[in-house]
Motif scaffolding. Structure first.
Motif, short mmCIF file in Angstrom:
data_model
loop_
_atom_site.label_atom_id
_atom_site.label_comp_id
_atom_site.label_asym_id
_atom_site.label_seq_id
_atom_site.Cartn_x
_atom_site.Cartn_y
_atom_site.Cartn_z
N SER A 24 -14.19 9.03 3.99
CA SER A 24 -12.98 8.42 4.20
C SER A 24 -11.68 9.29 4.62
O SER A 24 -11.53 10.37 3.99
CB SER A 24 -12.54 7.35 3.27
N LYS A 25 -10.85 8.64 5.21
CA LYS A 25 -9.45 9.58 5.58
C LYS A 25 -8.56 9.69 4.33
O LYS A 25 -8.68 8.81 3.32
CB LYS A 25 -8.90 8.73 6.96
N LEU A 30 -4.87 6.10 5.61
CA LEU A 30 -5.33 4.94 5.40
C LEU A 30 -4.20 3.82 5.38
O LEU A 30 -4.40 2.84 5.75
CB LEU A 30 -6.36 4.96 4.37
N TYR A 325 -14.28 -4.95 2.78
CA TYR A 325 -13.71 -3.56 2.79
C TYR A 325 -12.48 -3.79 3.63
O TYR A 325 -11.32 -3.15 3.03
CB TYR A 325 -14.64 -2.42 3.15
N MET A 334 -9.15 -0.34 -2.19
CA MET A 334 -10.18 0.22 -1.53
C MET A 334 -11.38 0.19 -2.35
O MET A 334 -11.43 0.87 -3.31
CB MET A 334 -9.90 1.87 -1.10
N ARG A 336 -15.98 0.35 -2.43
CA ARG A 336 -17.07 0.77 -1.82
C ARG A 336 -17.91 -0.25 -1.16
O ARG A 336 -18.33 -0.94 -1.97
CB ARG A 336 -17.89 1.78 -2.85
N GLU B 307 -17.99 1.79 6.54
CA GLU B 307 -16.36 1.44 6.28
C GLU B 307 -15.59 1.85 7.58
O GLU B 307 -15.89 3.10 8.23
CB GLU B 307 -15.80 2.17 4.89
N MET B 309 -13.07 3.43 10.22
CA MET B 309 -12.16 4.50 9.92
C MET B 309 -11.09 4.52 10.96
O MET B 309 -10.14 5.60 11.08
CB MET B 309 -12.77 5.86 10.40
#
Lengths: 374, 440
Positions: A24-25, A30, A325, A334, A336, B307, B309
């Motif tokens: 993830s970023k 985010l 999510y 956040m 999973r 998820e 991005m």
């Protein structure tokens, strides 16, 4: 004109068909992306208490001039200390850049073309990934009642099976094998294969029936135990983990290690983490309280949960996990999404501090109410 | 994983003198790949028309092209690959050189004839920048005869999921026809032999819910649509109690099977009644028109496998309201960049690629090259599709390419309606338009 390099020819088929994992970023991106001013990270099972106080002090005291000097190439002092704690010799340990690196060391040490590893279908993905992008078969055995199926794993062994990976407690279900189950499994494997027991969440376990795997190594020289400083010891950002095994097995694995892969700061942080007598107890207490709160909230929402040992809980949603999510991200929470773990419509929540868990409960409750309106 | 197929290659200069070589190559290849004589001849005819069209209309500088014939198990295909710089791009519009005021002229146009002779006709850009013209002809399979005895499934209390054996696949076809109206089934189930060949070729995958004594309670099928997308069909449930969880288990099994692949999303178009909707998100609907003019609203469902991005998309202002509404509905974080022409020079002629799916009466148009004549070009294609009596005309715009926004005003002006956004179906998300659909 043929483009250069000729990737079609250069790249092995097992790499061509492997899909890179995209993490993830960073938080700042985010937050901008999802328009949330604050972000509670409940997706990576990090310890909200952070590193032990002893680690913090040692890290603060780190002499920055040492940044220009190579660290100990094989984490000499840390291995000495681990040997003392577990009553084993330092050469029975290999420290890596996170436990993920020692997974790769072990697979490289024992597998060659045509070999296979055996693990569960719904567990930590890295065993399967490393095997597959290295060109080895990953045999995946379905979980039974959310736990590893010892008998089915043994049935899958053939002459080309090299390593059996057991995640104990299992990420993400929290199920675990007690000492009797593990010993019976090791007896039935009967030294035909290396048995890796990944104990990334071992320090969270309070149940006395949980096996003392380090002690079992003396009787089962094919047993290799993985541990990490990323979870209980709150050093995920420094990337440090280790494996332990019999001297003979560890000697083989050491041949495939990349030395100097663990940086000096990580070695300092991990070395001093083991000196804090209260950190483990404090974290367990926090997880116990947080898990209690979380389970109660999920129960109020009418959701089924799967949990056991470890600082995480899985819950089954009535909507797509990937949609949940995204919706929760807009609320700054956040989690999973578990489709990648082959648990579609499940999410895994890290048992974090109360404020974060309250934010989670509020956002999920809101999303479910919205969903019921349609 | 898709099985490696047999592949034969012919490299030839685009000169009519080589026509006999091309036709002999395609015909013999099709025959060796198991196509019947009628199907082989149809593929050969299409290849002949394409080759002649390329020689006469597109290849004025004598460029070389490659023809690859391959065996897809249940079909044979001929793919013409050519470097774009040696060919006149405008000639790749299927409408090229058609005199629309002369109906007879339609019949003399090579690409149109080629598209009629095969089951799928696709013009596309290759990754390396060249062009690719694909002709697909399926083998001929007998449908299940109407008088075939219905298959019976018993209610099952406990099942396991596993890929069916080849002989079970045919039985699943019979079960499906026994418990569903043929109109509500994916057509992959209507021809059991074709289904078996599709599976053997690795084109499709399947999981069946099987009882302790081998009884089959349900099945789900899926296939890859490009690198990032999976399309699933089903789950089809055979005589199971309402409380049964087989449908959820099959769908979860399918999702679990593709969860650690390169696929980013999974789509299900027109699912059967037992489809567990809550595992997916409704993208929208389109109207499926039959040859008799009747129409059915078809739902398109989707779910991400990862998820999200985030992504950047290019949108024409005329489409902004629709796009923002769709992204809000799907909760997809997107940086929307509004793009409209500002007087910059664009090529004179645009190019559209047309993907024909004759058995389903559908064509999907995609922009391949921008051009000042985009609105006229859309109009020409519409006219051709109407004259070809193709009832379902779709247009797909990839929001990952700023230049594709150029086509939006023309599409809207000529009666295309945006129906839904398909995430990650192209370089970025793709907006699917339908011509003349009835909005729900």
């Amino acid at each position: 004109m043929t483009p250069f390099p000729d990737l079609e020819r250069l790249v092995p088929d097992y790499v061509k068909c492997f899909e890179a994992y995209i993490p993830s970023k960073p938080d700042d991106d985010l937050k901008k992306l999802y328009g949330c001013p604050k972000l509670y990270r409940l997706n990576n099972n990090e310890n909200p208490l952070g590193p032990p106080e002893t680690s913090r002090r040692a890290l603060r005291a780190f002499d920055t001039t040492r940044a220009s000097i190579y660290p100990s190439g094989d984490c000499y002092h840390l291995r000495q200390k681990l040997g003392g704690i577990f009553g084993m010799r330092p050469d029975q340990f290999i420290v890596g850049n996170g436990a993920n690196e020692v997974i790769a060391f072990a697979i490289k040490a024992f597998c060659r073309q045509g070999d296979n590893i055996i693990t569960a279908d719904k567990t930590f993905a890295v065993y399967e990934w490393v095997a597959e992008f290295s060109g080895f078969e990953a045999r995946l055995v379905p979980l039974v009642d959310y736990g590893f199926d010892a008998g089915a794993m043994i049935e899958r062994i053939d002459e080309r099976s090299k390593i059996l990976f057991i995640c104990n407690p299992n990420n993400p279900t929290g199920s675990w094998w007690d000492k009797r189950t593990l010993c019976s499994f090791l007896d039935r494997v009967d030294r035909r294969c290396i048995v890796v027991v990944d104990e990334a969440y071992r320090e969270f376990v309070e149940n006395p029936d949980f096996p003392d795997s380090m002690a079992l190594i003396a009787n089962y020289p094919n047993l290799v135990v993985f541990r990490t400083f990323s979870k209980m010891y709150g050093l995920a950002g420094l990337r440090i983990g280790y494996l332990a095994g019999s001297s003979e097995v560890v000697d083989i694995i050491r041949r495939t290690c990349v030395v100097y892969s663990v940086n000096a700061l990580a070695q300092v942080g991990a070395f001093s983490a083991l000196d804090d007598p209260e950190h483990v107890g404090r974290t367990r207490e926090s997880v116990r309280a947080g898990k209690g709160f979380l389970l109660k909230e999920l129960d109020l929402m009418g959701l089924d949960c799967v949990h056991g040992e470890g600082n995480f809980v899985m819950t089954h949603l009535p909507i797509s996990d990937s949609l949940a999510y995204r919706k929760m991200m807009t609320c700054g929470v956040m989690v999973r999404a578990m489709t990648g773990f082959r648990f579609p419509n499940w999410i895994r929540i890290t048992v974090s501090h109360r404020e974060a868990l309250e934010a989670f409960a509020e956002s999920l409750s809101k999303i479910l109410k919205e969903g019921r309106m349609f | 994983m898709k099985r490696e197929t047999e592949k034969l290659l012919l490299s030839v200069v685009g000169d009519e003198i080589f026509l006999p070589v091309v036709t002999a190559f395609v015909e013999k290849a099709a025959f060796c790949f198991g196509l019947g004589s009628d199907e082989s001849l149809r593929l050969t005819l299409a290849a002949e028309e394409v080759f002649m069209h390329l020689c006469r209309k597109a290849n004025r500088s004598g460029g070389r092209l490659q023809i690859a014939c391959s065996n897809g198990g249940y079909f044979a295909q001929a793919v013409f690959s050519l470097p774009s710089e040696a060919f006149d791009l405008e000639a790749f519009n299927i409408t090229a050189s058609i005199a629309f005021d002369d109906d007879a002229a339609l019949d003399s146009m090579g690409l149109v004839i080629a598209s009629r002779s095969v089951d799928r006709f696709l013009l596309d850009r290759e990754k390396g920048g060249g062009l690719e013209l694909m002709l697909v002809k399926e083998k001929s399979y007998s449908p299940l005869p109407p008088e075939v005895e219905a298959a019976v499934a018993a209610p099952l209390s406990k099942t396991i999921l596993r890929p069916p054996a080849p002989e079970e696949l045919k039985f699943i076809s019979r079960l499906a026809l026994s418990y569903y109206d043929a109109g509500g089934l994916s057509d992959i189930l209507l021809h059991p032999g074709r289904l078996a060949d599709m599976m053997a070729a690795g084109e499709y995958a399947c999981l069946a819910a099987v009882g302790g004594e081998g009884q089959i309670g349900g099945a789900i099928f899926w296939r890859n649509l490009g690198e990032k997308m999976v399309e699933c069909f089903g789950p089809y449930i055979f005589n199971q109690p309402l409380a049964s969880s087989i449908s959820e288990e099959l769908l979860d099994g399918c999702i679990g099977s593709v969860a650690r692949t390169s696929a980013v999303g999974i789509v299900n178009v027109g699912p059967p009644p037992q489809f567990p909707e809550r595992r997916f998100e409704l993208l929208g609907t389109f109207d499926a028109y039959g040859p008799d003019g009747s129409s059915t609203a078809v739902e398109a469902w989707f779910r991400m496998l990862r998820e999200d991005m985030g992504a950047t998309v290019w949108v024409h202002p005329d489409l902004e309201v629709f796009i923002r509404r769709e992204y809000a509905k799907l909760v997809l974080p997107r940086e929307i960049r509004l793009e409209r022409p500002s007087g910059e020079t664009v090529p004179r002629h645009s190019v559209l690629c047309a993907e024909f799916d004759r058995p389903r009466g559908r064509v999907t148009l995609r922009p391949m090259w921008p051009g000042a004549d985009e609105a006229e070009n859309i109009g020409r294609h519409l006219k051709l599709m109407k004259s070809e009596k193709i009832p379902n005309i779709h247009f797909a715009v990839d929001l990952g390419h700023a230049w594709q926004t150029l086509f939006i005003p023309g599409l809207l002006a000529q009666g295309f309606e945006p129906r839904f956004v398909l995430p990650y179906a192209g370089k970025a998300d793709v907006v699917v338009f339908q011509y003349g659909g009835k909005r729900p």
